[in-house]
Motif scaffolding. Structure first.
Motif, PDB file in Angstrom:
ATOM      1  N   UNK A   1      13.076   5.903  61.791  1.00  0.00           N
ATOM      2  CA  UNK A   1      12.630   4.598  61.310  1.00  0.00           C
ATOM      3  C   UNK A   1      12.940   4.560  59.822  1.00  0.00           C
ATOM      4  N   UNK A   2      13.728   3.572  59.409  1.00  0.00           N
ATOM      5  CA  UNK A   2      14.136   3.461  58.016  1.00  0.00           C
ATOM      6  C   UNK A   2      13.327   2.395  57.289  1.00  0.00           C
ATOM      7  N   UNK A   3      13.072   2.647  56.019  1.00  0.00           N
ATOM      8  CA  UNK A   3      12.493   1.639  55.132  1.00  0.00           C
ATOM      9  C   UNK A   3      13.113   1.832  53.757  1.00  0.00           C
ATOM     10  N   UNK A   4      12.839   0.885  52.875  1.00  0.00           N
ATOM     11  CA  UNK A   4      13.391   0.977  51.529  1.00  0.00           C
ATOM     12  C   UNK A   4      12.901  -0.167  50.670  1.00  0.00           C
ATOM     13  N   UNK A   5      13.402  -0.223  49.459  1.00  0.00           N
ATOM     14  CA  UNK A   5      13.003  -1.285  48.544  1.00  0.00           C
ATOM     15  C   UNK A   5      13.667  -2.605  48.912  1.00  0.00           C
ATOM     16  N   UNK A   6      13.248  -3.668  48.252  1.00  0.00           N
ATOM     17  CA  UNK A   6      13.963  -4.938  48.358  1.00  0.00           C
ATOM     18  C   UNK A   6      15.307  -4.740  47.670  1.00  0.00           C
ATOM     19  N   UNK A   7      16.400  -4.989  48.385  1.00  0.00           N
ATOM     20  CA  UNK A   7      17.722  -4.748  47.817  1.00  0.00           C
ATOM     21  C   UNK A   7      18.416  -6.013  47.334  1.00  0.00           C
ATOM     22  N   UNK A   8      17.747  -7.144  47.410  1.00  0.00           N
ATOM     23  CA  UNK A   8      18.245  -8.369  46.799  1.00  0.00           C
ATOM     24  C   UNK A   8      17.897  -8.272  45.310  1.00  0.00           C
TER      25      UNK A   8
END
Length: 149
Positions: free
Chosen positions: A29-36
């Motif tokens: 399961x992947x997550x991350x920061x807002x990349x916009x």
């Protein structure tokens, strides 16, 4: 076993997509920061109101983004931090340090030109990779015990 993987760092290339696509079929399961980039920079003033001073504009955004970052890193089993070639990513270095302080399994991803400037960050990692495919192979090995062909 399921791995929760937080993908931190550089937002100007498709390294995240390469890892996510390469890990298809793995129990990850992947997550991350807002990349916009614009949304990330302007979230504070868009939500809490305009700031004339650029410092406070950036500060509001950084604080709101930190809510997501702290949650993602705290919940992660593995934190991957990518340092790109184009920008100084102080936030990526901070995320790596935060993850290390929490005892998270840390994979650092950068090209050979960053080996010297990131030596202390690399020393805190359990693996240092140069390509997204290597991160995928680490995840595959951890989950299945399978070596690359």
């Amino acid at each position: 076993m399921t791995l929760n993987v937080y993908l931190s760092g550089e937002i100007h290339t498709d390294w995240r997509e390469q890892i996510i696509e390469g890990a298809t079929g793995l129990n990850v399961v992947f997550s991350g920061p807002v990349t916009d980039h614009a949304a990330s920079d302007d979230c504070g003033v868009a939500i809490l109101g305009a700031e004339e001073n650029k410092y406070w504009h950036d500060h509001k955004g950084a604080m709101i983004n930190a809510i997501r970052t702290r949650k993602g890193i705290s919940d992660a089993d593995v934190v991957v931090v990518r340092f790109g070639d184009q920008y100084k990513q102080w936030n990526a270095a901070f995320d790596a340090g935060y993850a290390a302080a929490l005892g998270k399994s840390l994979i650092i991803l950068h090209g050979p030109d960053h080996a010297h400037p990131l030596k202390e960050v690399d020393a805190a990692a359990l693996a240092v990779a140069e390509r997204p495919g290597q991160v995928v192979e680490i995840l595959r090995y951890v989950l299945t015990g399978t070596l690359p062909e």
